[in-house]
Design an enzyme around this catalytic site. Sequence first.
Site, PDB file in Angstrom:
ATOM      1  N   LYS A  76      -1.962  -3.774  -0.143  1.00  0.00           N
ATOM      2  CA  LYS A  76      -2.710  -4.631  -1.073  1.00  0.00           C
ATOM      3  C   LYS A  76      -1.894  -5.871  -1.426  1.00  0.00           C
ATOM      4  O   LYS A  76      -0.669  -5.873  -1.304  1.00  0.00           O
ATOM      5  CB  LYS A  76      -2.990  -3.853  -2.373  1.00  0.00           C
ATOM      6  CG  LYS A  76      -4.074  -2.800  -2.257  1.00  0.00           C
ATOM      7  CD  LYS A  76      -4.320  -2.125  -3.587  1.00  0.00           C
ATOM      8  CE  LYS A  76      -5.379  -1.050  -3.488  1.00  0.00           C
ATOM      9  NZ  LYS A  76      -6.710  -1.546  -3.107  1.00  0.00           N
ATOM     10  N   ARG A 115     -12.080   7.712   0.045  1.00  0.00           N
ATOM     11  CA  ARG A 115     -13.124   8.443   0.762  1.00  0.00           C
ATOM     12  C   ARG A 115     -12.510   9.510   1.663  1.00  0.00           C
ATOM     13  O   ARG A 115     -13.151  10.518   1.952  1.00  0.00           O
ATOM     14  CB  ARG A 115     -13.994   7.469   1.550  1.00  0.00           C
ATOM     15  CG  ARG A 115     -13.243   6.684   2.589  1.00  0.00           C
ATOM     16  CD  ARG A 115     -14.000   5.462   3.075  1.00  0.00           C
ATOM     17  NE  ARG A 115     -13.922   4.354   2.127  1.00  0.00           N
ATOM     18  CZ  ARG A 115     -14.542   3.193   2.288  1.00  0.00           C
ATOM     19  NH1 ARG A 115     -15.296   2.979   3.347  1.00  0.00           N
ATOM     20  NH2 ARG A 115     -14.410   2.236   1.381  1.00  0.00           N
TER      21      ARG A 115
HETATM   22  N1  BES Z   1      -8.698   2.131  -5.268  1.00  0.00           N
HETATM   23  C1  BES Z   1      -9.345   1.144  -4.487  1.00  0.00           C
HETATM   24  C2  BES Z   1     -10.618   0.632  -5.133  1.00  0.00           C
HETATM   25  C3  BES Z   1     -10.454  -0.204  -6.368  1.00  0.00           C
HETATM   26  C4  BES Z   1     -10.393  -1.565  -6.279  1.00  0.00           C
HETATM   27  C5  BES Z   1     -10.421   0.386  -7.611  1.00  0.00           C
HETATM   28  C6  BES Z   1     -10.280  -2.347  -7.421  1.00  0.00           C
HETATM   29  C7  BES Z   1     -10.293  -0.387  -8.752  1.00  0.00           C
HETATM   30  C8  BES Z   1     -10.235  -1.751  -8.654  1.00  0.00           C
HETATM   31  C9  BES Z   1      -9.727   1.711  -3.132  1.00  0.00           C
HETATM   32  O1  BES Z   1      -8.875   2.679  -2.620  1.00  0.00           O
HETATM   33  C10 BES Z   1      -9.708   0.580  -2.167  1.00  0.00           C
HETATM   34  O2  BES Z   1      -8.662   0.055  -1.930  1.00  0.00           O
HETATM   35  N2  BES Z   1     -10.871   0.223  -1.631  1.00  0.00           N
HETATM   36  C11 BES Z   1     -10.967  -0.847  -0.725  1.00  0.00           C
HETATM   37  C12 BES Z   1     -11.854  -0.428   0.409  1.00  0.00           C
HETATM   38  C13 BES Z   1     -11.884  -1.401   1.545  1.00  0.00           C
HETATM   39  C14 BES Z   1     -10.554  -1.412   2.259  1.00  0.00           C
HETATM   40  C15 BES Z   1     -12.985  -1.018   2.480  1.00  0.00           C
HETATM   41  C16 BES Z   1     -11.563  -2.031  -1.464  1.00  0.00           C
HETATM   42  O3  BES Z   1     -12.491  -1.830  -2.254  1.00  0.00           O
HETATM   43  O4  BES Z   1     -11.071  -3.139  -1.293  1.00  0.00           O
HETATM   44 MN    MN Z   2      -7.263   1.839  -1.532  1.00  0.00          MN
END
Ligand code: BES
Ligand code: MN
Length: 497
Positions: A280, A354
């Site tokens: 991230k 997921r």
């Molecule tokens: N934990 C994150 C989702 C999230 C994002 C929670 C912002 C709270 C605030 C999740 O694991 C994630 O990183 N999701 C990705 C999925 C993508 C790579 C398809 C996302 O939402 O960017």
């Molecule tokens: Mn994630």
Amino acid sequence: MQVDVFSKSLTTLAVDCYVVGVHENGELSDAGRALDIASGGALTRVLAQGDFAGKLGDAQLLHHVPKLRASRVLLVGQGARGSVTRKTWRKAMQHACAALLRTSAKSAALSLTRPGSRELDDYTCARSSAEIAQLGLYRINDLKTGKKPKPGALERLQIGPFRPKALAGARRGAAHGLAIATGAATMRDLANLPANVCTPTYLADRARQLADQYPSVSVRVLDEDEIRKEKMGCFLSVTRGSAEPPKFIVIEHGAARSKHKPVVLVGKGITFDTGGISLKDPPSMDEMKFDMSGAAAVLGALHVAAELKLPLHVVGLVAACENMPGSRATKPGDIVTSAAGLTVEILNTDAEGRLVLSDALHYARRFEPAAVVDVATLTGAIVVALGSHQAAVLSNDDALAAELVACGRNADDRLWQMPLAEEYGEQLKSNFADFANVAGRDGGALTAAAFLGKFTTGMSWAHLDIAGVAYLSGANKASTGRPLATLADFLIGRSRR
Ligand code: BES
Ligand code: MN
Ligand code: ZN
């Protein structure tokens, strides 16, 4: 704190503080008028000064009001008399409790103007009152070394008046409200803790504590070897890059009622989400300590079920691990086999929620559940879609979705149904495995749910994406305790079926 309900006139109650509503232009509420008469017009004289106009959110503490059995009167603004809604009532209640908890009153009797009974019935009025008052006592579990602010002094709150016929329901509501606030505090404490404290092992220990505290609760924790025995290849692919041992937590309440099909709650327990190799961006990455909010909500909900001794078998499943980069970490393109036997091509290691949930949802099958509800901070896409006011519910069972939406309304913790449809699942096509774990940017929350849907066929299942509602960012950064109240309402409702 103890919360009781009353049916008599406020003025008969011997307490340290009376709390009553005042409407716009200093107009007294019914309870306020009763105090005014008993005090020989003292409140009217104060309001005539014109300093307190009864604006929603205002509060004014009075001392030494003559002839009353309480030494303090707290006036609470409720806005225009004819326009009290459930929402403005809640806001007045929150301000009333905040102001009351700043005093050193140990006991209080509270009577605000209520909206119509169709908008707020007696049970819900008492439940929300108790919940709001008890949550007012909540202090964030920070790790600051300075002196802690003094905790609120209030020990006993009486709310009313209720019609004598309504007292039993209101009393039940007050007990439920206190339990919900307790569960919400459990959730918030866990979610607020930093990831170096709140590890998978810590979550498992907290679950065991609940089992020690309540005879109705039992816990089993699977370690990495046992997780491997369950063939949870998706879950294991996420934990691979981390030195912190993963835990799969099985916590049950009311397992003795095994004649009945249980309700299974599944929580995403990523104690820190760096994104893994698909790392991230640095800004606000610290907030990914909240990525176990779903797990915290599940433990909080079990806490409520146990506290209320709900006649219901509830199973909580938490897949807990960290998502870290490292030399052993899963790489984009790696293919793993889920517990259900399906192969998954991991195109983005940041779509890890997921993965852990798919194995947990498969594990839920062995309980032959009446319903499965998973709770997860799953996608940034749902934050874009719904913002921070409502969580999303997606379900393969429209009756279950409607039930949860209604629970959210009862609990003032709203949900909005979003589509679960085959088309979204088709976007998860992979050339090399049964499917991929991501499907591009469009409809990101819906393709994530569709991924989970591949593991829940035949079960009545709903998915709550709480990424937008679980915590606040910025100056007020903290867990909100959402959607604990909705889950509690759901369990209470199921226990009465
Ligand atoms: N934990 C994150 C989702 C999230 C994002 C929670 C912002 C709270 C605030 C999740 O694991 C994630 O990183 N999701 C990705 C999925 C993508 C790579 C398809 C996302 O939402 O960017
Ligand atoms: Mn994630
Ligand atoms: Zn995540």
